[in-house]
Design a protein around this motif. Structure first.
Motif, short mmCIF file in Angstrom:
data_model
loop_
_atom_site.label_atom_id
_atom_site.label_comp_id
_atom_site.label_asym_id
_atom_site.label_seq_id
_atom_site.Cartn_x
_atom_site.Cartn_y
_atom_site.Cartn_z
N MET A 1 0.83 -1.21 0.00
CA MET A 1 0.00 0.00 0.00
C MET A 1 0.86 1.27 0.00
O MET A 1 0.67 2.16 -0.80
N LEU A 2 1.82 1.34 0.93
CA LEU A 2 2.74 2.47 1.00
C LEU A 2 4.17 1.94 0.94
O LEU A 2 4.52 1.00 1.64
N LYS A 3 4.97 2.57 0.09
CA LYS A 3 6.38 2.20 -0.02
C LYS A 3 7.22 3.46 -0.08
O LYS A 3 7.08 4.27 -1.00
N GLN A 61 -0.22 3.02 -3.13
CA GLN A 61 -1.03 2.16 -3.99
C GLN A 61 -0.46 2.12 -5.41
O GLN A 61 -1.20 2.19 -6.40
N GLY A 62 0.87 2.04 -5.48
CA GLY A 62 1.56 1.92 -6.76
C GLY A 62 1.80 3.21 -7.49
O GLY A 62 2.51 3.22 -8.50
N GLU A 63 1.28 4.33 -6.99
CA GLU A 63 1.44 5.63 -7.65
C GLU A 63 2.52 6.45 -6.95
O GLU A 63 2.56 6.51 -5.72
N GLN A 72 -4.25 16.90 -2.11
CA GLN A 72 -4.30 15.92 -3.18
C GLN A 72 -4.23 14.50 -2.61
O GLN A 72 -4.94 13.60 -3.07
N LEU A 73 -3.40 14.33 -1.60
CA LEU A 73 -3.25 13.01 -0.98
C LEU A 73 -4.48 12.64 -0.18
O LEU A 73 -4.86 11.47 -0.12
#
Length: 235
Positions: A1-3, A61-63, A72-73
């Protein structure tokens, strides 16, 4: 989910985070512990967009969300509850909840979500007409969490949720955090009460002077001799 990958942050010429990497998987509670000034809160601020990293990238989430603005987040489902709660003290409990949903487009379901909030936090329902500044510190922390939930976050970032609370309210707040997680929200938290954080978390990161010194499952960190000595008050 978060990286978070190789994240470096400077405050002017002062190095606050030095090439750290961490992750949160869907459904987890992840704790960040360590001494004051180690960079834990800076990491949260960089993730939520209020501090700009010098190097590295943040994926949600990959973005790639590196450099995105907090609003925005929030629309993407990533929300920070800052240290000190930052509720609107002159507004009522209900007004705080309503303003928490200000960026939502599904206006028809906001009232339904307020009722869900009142089910999760019954004391807020009792106080819904009361000015937020007159609540106890524990009730204010609940309101801060509740207001963030009005954004329907997928990942909730919490900075020192137990700060300034009585032991009874610390227990209550962490039980609510657990319940929120069980209802589908992943959580990344910074917490001064290392034992409490690790007892509720799935995994943990130990920070030392801008770096991550240790990463492991929370139950393993609770048994780690150095963690016991430095952060759990055991010899």
């Amino acid at each position: 989910m978060l990286k978070v990958q190789n994240l470096t942050v400077y405050y002017d010429s002062v190095l606050a985070l030095d090439n750290i990497s961490l992750s949160v998987y869907e459904g987890e509670i992840v704790a960040m512990i360590g001494p004051n000034g180690a960079g834990k809160s800076t990491a949260l601020k960089a993730i939520c967009g209020s501090v700009k990293p010098t190097l590295g990238e943040i994926l949600f989430q990959g973005e790639n969300i590196t450099g995105s603005q907090p609003y925005q987040l929030a629309k993407k489902g990533l929300c920070l509850i800052p240290e000190g709660r930052r509720i609107f003290t002159s507004m009522t409990v209900l007004e705080n909840l309503e303003i928490g949903a200000f960026i939502r487009e599904d206006k028809k379901t906001i009232q339904e979500d307020i009722e869900k909030i009142f089910t999760l936090f019954p004391v807020l329902k009792q106080r819904y007409k009361q000015r937020a500044g007159t609540l106890s510190s524990g009730e204010q922390q609940m309101l801060a969490i509740a207001r963030a939930l009005m954004l329907k976050p997928k990942l909730l970032l919490l900075d020192e949720p137990s700060l300034g609370l009585s032991p009874n309210y610390v227990e209550i707040v962490f039980e609510k955090i657990k319940e929120i997680n069980e209802n589908g929200t992943s959580i990344l938290l910074v917490e001064q009460n290392a034992r409490m954080a690790l007892e509720y978390a799935n995994r943990g990161y130990v920070f030392e002077i801008g770096k991550i010194a240790l990463e492991d499952k929370a139950r393993n960190l609770l048994e780690n001799k150095e963690v016991k000595r430095l952060y759990l008050g055991e010899i």
